[in-house]
Design an enzyme around this catalytic site. Structure first.
Site: not given
Length: 90
Positions: A80-82, A84-85
């Site tokens: 999931p990118c969240q 690291f966003s």
């Protein structure tokens, strides 16, 4: 591998815009299909990989038979990118 299928095949779960797919493609693999639930990521994936079958739906609704997914040698799964966003949980 046998002569009939000399390329490694890849299926991608949580494909996002196709980072893992691009790496495998550049290494000579054939990307057979990908899955993503986010519409915007899916649109970008389709632009990046016009010839790859892409299934837009949540992973919980994805099935091999129902979606006609081909067998693959390698199954990738993006993280999931969240977390690291930049936006994160601000």
């Amino acid at each position: 591998m046998d002569d009939l299928r000399s390329q490694v095949t890849v299926g991608s779960l949580f494909a996002a815009i196709g980072g893992f797919c691009r790496a495998f493609e550049q290494a000579g693999a054939a990307i057979l299909w990908a899955n993503e639930k986010d519409r915007f990521a899916s649109e970008t994936f389709a632009a990046n990989f016009a010839n790859v079958r892409h299934v837009l739906k949540p992973i919980e609704q994805l099935t091999v038979r129902g979606d006609g997914l081909q067998a693959v040698d390698v199954l990738t799964g993006g993280f999931p990118c969240q977390p690291f966003s930049v936006a994160g949980e601000k």
